[in-house]
Motif scaffolding. Structure first.
Motif, short mmCIF file in Angstrom:
data_model
loop_
_atom_site.label_atom_id
_atom_site.label_comp_id
_atom_site.label_asym_id
_atom_site.label_seq_id
_atom_site.Cartn_x
_atom_site.Cartn_y
_atom_site.Cartn_z
N GLN A 59 0.83 -1.21 0.00
CA GLN A 59 0.00 0.00 0.00
C GLN A 59 0.87 1.26 0.00
OE1 GLN A 59 -2.49 -0.56 3.43
NE2 GLN A 59 -3.86 -2.01 2.40
N LYS A 60 1.96 1.19 0.74
CA LYS A 60 2.87 2.33 0.81
C LYS A 60 3.52 2.56 -0.55
CE LYS A 60 6.41 4.16 3.93
NZ LYS A 60 7.29 3.87 5.08
N ALA A 61 3.94 1.49 -1.21
CA ALA A 61 4.55 1.60 -2.53
C ALA A 61 3.55 2.16 -3.54
CB ALA A 61 5.06 0.24 -3.00
N ASP A 62 2.31 1.64 -3.50
CA ASP A 62 1.28 2.13 -4.42
C ASP A 62 0.99 3.62 -4.20
OD1 ASP A 62 1.01 -0.33 -5.61
OD2 ASP A 62 -0.73 -0.94 -4.46
N LYS A 63 1.03 4.03 -2.95
CA LYS A 63 0.78 5.44 -2.62
C LYS A 63 1.90 6.32 -3.20
CE LYS A 63 -0.55 8.43 1.27
NZ LYS A 63 0.41 9.50 1.16
N PHE A 64 3.15 5.87 -3.05
CA PHE A 64 4.27 6.61 -3.62
C PHE A 64 4.13 6.69 -5.15
CE2 PHE A 64 7.12 5.52 0.18
CZ PHE A 64 7.07 6.82 0.67
N TYR A 65 3.68 5.58 -5.75
CA TYR A 65 3.50 5.56 -7.22
C TYR A 65 2.45 6.59 -7.64
CZ TYR A 65 2.76 3.84 -11.94
OH TYR A 65 2.65 3.76 -13.30
N GLN A 66 1.31 6.60 -6.94
CA GLN A 66 0.23 7.55 -7.27
C GLN A 66 0.67 9.00 -7.10
OE1 GLN A 66 -2.87 6.19 -4.67
NE2 GLN A 66 -3.20 4.30 -5.83
N GLU A 67 1.60 9.22 -6.18
CA GLU A 67 2.11 10.57 -5.93
C GLU A 67 3.29 10.91 -6.84
OE1 GLU A 67 3.07 10.32 -1.81
OE2 GLU A 67 0.98 10.60 -1.13
N ALA A 68 3.58 10.02 -7.80
CA ALA A 68 4.68 10.20 -8.76
C ALA A 68 6.05 10.21 -8.09
CB ALA A 68 4.49 11.47 -9.59
N GLN A 69 6.14 9.58 -6.90
CA GLN A 69 7.43 9.41 -6.24
C GLN A 69 7.98 8.03 -6.63
OE1 GLN A 69 7.86 10.90 -2.13
NE2 GLN A 69 5.66 11.38 -2.20
N PHE A 70 8.40 7.95 -7.91
CA PHE A 70 8.67 6.65 -8.50
C PHE A 70 9.90 5.96 -7.93
CE2 PHE A 70 6.37 8.97 -11.97
CZ PHE A 70 5.18 8.27 -11.81
N LYS A 71 10.92 6.72 -7.53
CA LYS A 71 12.12 6.09 -6.96
C LYS A 71 11.80 5.39 -5.64
CE LYS A 71 15.76 8.85 -9.10
NZ LYS A 71 16.89 9.79 -8.86
N LYS A 72 11.01 6.05 -4.81
CA LYS A 72 10.63 5.46 -3.53
C LYS A 72 9.75 4.22 -3.76
CE LYS A 72 10.83 9.68 -0.72
NZ LYS A 72 10.04 10.63 0.10
N ALA A 73 8.80 4.35 -4.69
CA ALA A 73 7.92 3.22 -5.00
C ALA A 73 8.73 2.04 -5.53
CB ALA A 73 6.87 3.64 -6.03
N LYS A 74 9.66 2.33 -6.43
CA LYS A 74 10.48 1.27 -7.03
C LYS A 74 11.28 0.52 -5.97
CE LYS A 74 14.06 2.47 -9.50
NZ LYS A 74 14.87 2.97 -10.63
N LYS A 75 11.85 1.26 -5.04
CA LYS A 75 12.66 0.64 -3.98
C LYS A 75 11.83 -0.36 -3.17
CE LYS A 75 15.62 1.73 -0.03
NZ LYS A 75 16.11 2.78 0.88
N ILE A 76 10.61 0.04 -2.82
CA ILE A 76 9.76 -0.85 -2.00
C ILE A 76 9.29 -2.05 -2.83
CG2 ILE A 76 7.64 -1.04 -0.66
CD1 ILE A 76 7.93 1.92 0.05
N TYR A 77 8.88 -1.80 -4.09
CA TYR A 77 8.45 -2.92 -4.95
C TYR A 77 9.56 -3.97 -5.09
CZ TYR A 77 4.29 -0.32 -6.55
OH TYR A 77 3.09 0.36 -6.63
N LEU A 78 10.79 -3.50 -5.30
CA LEU A 78 11.91 -4.43 -5.48
C LEU A 78 12.19 -5.20 -4.18
CD1 LEU A 78 14.31 -2.22 -7.63
CD2 LEU A 78 13.17 -4.31 -8.37
N GLU A 79 12.07 -4.51 -3.03
CA GLU A 79 12.25 -5.19 -1.75
C GLU A 79 11.16 -6.23 -1.52
OE1 GLU A 79 12.48 -2.18 1.25
OE2 GLU A 79 14.50 -1.55 0.67
N LEU A 80 9.93 -5.88 -1.91
CA LEU A 80 8.82 -6.83 -1.77
C LEU A 80 9.05 -8.07 -2.62
CD1 LEU A 80 5.78 -4.38 -1.75
CD2 LEU A 80 6.35 -5.98 0.07
N LYS A 81 9.57 -7.87 -3.85
CA LYS A 81 9.86 -9.01 -4.72
C LYS A 81 10.91 -9.94 -4.11
CE LYS A 81 10.64 -9.08 -9.10
NZ LYS A 81 9.77 -10.23 -9.48
N GLU A 82 11.90 -9.31 -3.49
CA GLU A 82 12.99 -10.08 -2.91
C GLU A 82 12.56 -10.81 -1.65
OE1 GLU A 82 17.41 -9.37 -0.92
OE2 GLU A 82 16.44 -7.72 -2.01
N LYS A 83 11.82 -10.11 -0.79
CA LYS A 83 11.50 -10.66 0.53
C LYS A 83 10.24 -11.54 0.52
CE LYS A 83 13.75 -6.88 3.00
NZ LYS A 83 13.58 -5.67 3.81
N PHE A 84 9.30 -11.22 -0.38
CA PHE A 84 8.05 -11.98 -0.42
C PHE A 84 7.78 -12.46 -1.85
CE2 PHE A 84 7.43 -8.37 2.61
CZ PHE A 84 7.59 -9.09 3.78
#
Length: 305
Positions: A59-84
């Protein structure tokens, strides 16, 4: 107290995963868990929170994406892929990563993630495949772009969504120097999907084809149709600039100036001003209008400084 709280959290999760732990003496269990926490033994934050918190991070990553904070969103998405890696929203994460890399113009990386999504039956499958075709186009991989577009046309019955697909198809044919087929497809797009913004781009492409052939009067007809039929299109500004170029090539300076004033009025921050004034100065110089040419080139220099 903080350590006890952590131990309590770990115990709750581990007792769900490993029911036999409930049979161990509480004292021994506390000692084991405490020791493990103190050395970080296989208790990463992601493992402790696996059952309850990956949704919060998503949800946090999606929120960053909607706010056009793509670097922050990308970091969380990549961590989610790795950890889960096995979480049920992994396709959505891949799709969002594809979108971010596409926006950043890392098209090969975007292709990597879109391809993962198009192998699955998900609600955003169509959009992923469409963007995949666009990324292939941007990397110059015309064959894969065409093949992807053909698959979309064959597999999807929702005709309303197919306008941008036909545009990519026509663009791909044009890049392969199959101009006649491309022209037919652009015209079909305009006839079948007259309300779509893709049709506006088709008008622009047709105008460009005739411009390159130096058939300026026909090019003006297509550009003018775009301006008239699609007043809110994102390519309006470009069409106006193209008309100015056509009139200048035809040595119709007054008509070109009229369109230039319209461009200034409608798009005061236009990125085409410098080029428009440059070509105007060039034509004036060729027509031996030296003083006017100097004034025009002066404007170009001023814009560049």
């Amino acid at each position: 107290m903080k350590q006890l709280s952590k131990i309590g959290s770990v115990f709750k999760i581990f007792s769900k995963k490993f029911p036999l732990l409930k049979n161990i003496s509480p004292l021994y269990l506390i000692l084991i868990l405490s020791a493990a926490l103190s050395v970080g033994f296989f208790f990463s934050l992601s493992f402790i929170e696996e059952d309850r918190d990956w949704k919060m991070y998503l949800q946090k990553a999606d929120k960053f994406y909607q706010e056009a904070q793509f670097k922050k969103a990308k970091k969380i998405y990549l961590e989610l892929k790795e950890k889960f890696p096995s979480n049920p929203r992994i396709d959505w994460i891949n799709y969002q990563l594809g979108n971010i890399f596409e926006k950043e113009e890392f098209f090969n990386r975007a292709i990597f993630f879109y391809e993962k999504v198009t192998k699955r039956n998900v609600p955003y499958f169509f959009d992923a495949r469409l963007k995949l075709a666009q990324c292939y186009m941007r990397t110059g991989d015309i064959e894969n772009a065409l093949n992807t577009v053909k698959k979309i046309i064959n597999e999807f019955s929702d005709v309303e969504k197919l306008a941008p697909v036909y545009l990519i198809f026509a663009d791909s044919l044009l890049k392969k120097s199959e101009e006649k087929k491309a022209v037919s497809l652009y015209q079909k797009l305009i006839e079948d999907y007259p309300e779509s913004f893709s049709a506006a781009k088709a008008y622009l492409r047709l105008g460009d084809i005739y411009f390159r052939k130096k058939r300026y009067s026909e090019a003006i007809l297509f550009y003018s149709s775009l301006i008239r039929e699609y007043p809110k299109s994102e390519v309006q500004e470009e069409a106006l600039y193209r008309i100015i170029r056509c009139y200048l090539e035809k040595r119709k300076v007054n008509e070109a100036l009229s369109m230039l004033y319209l461009l200034i009025k409608n798009y005061p921050q236009s990125k085409f001003f410098k080029e428009a004034y440059f070509y105007l100065g060039k034509v004036l110089l060729e027509e031996v209008e030296i003083k006017k040419a100097q004034e025009t080139f002066g404007k170009v220099i001023k814009m560049c400084t």
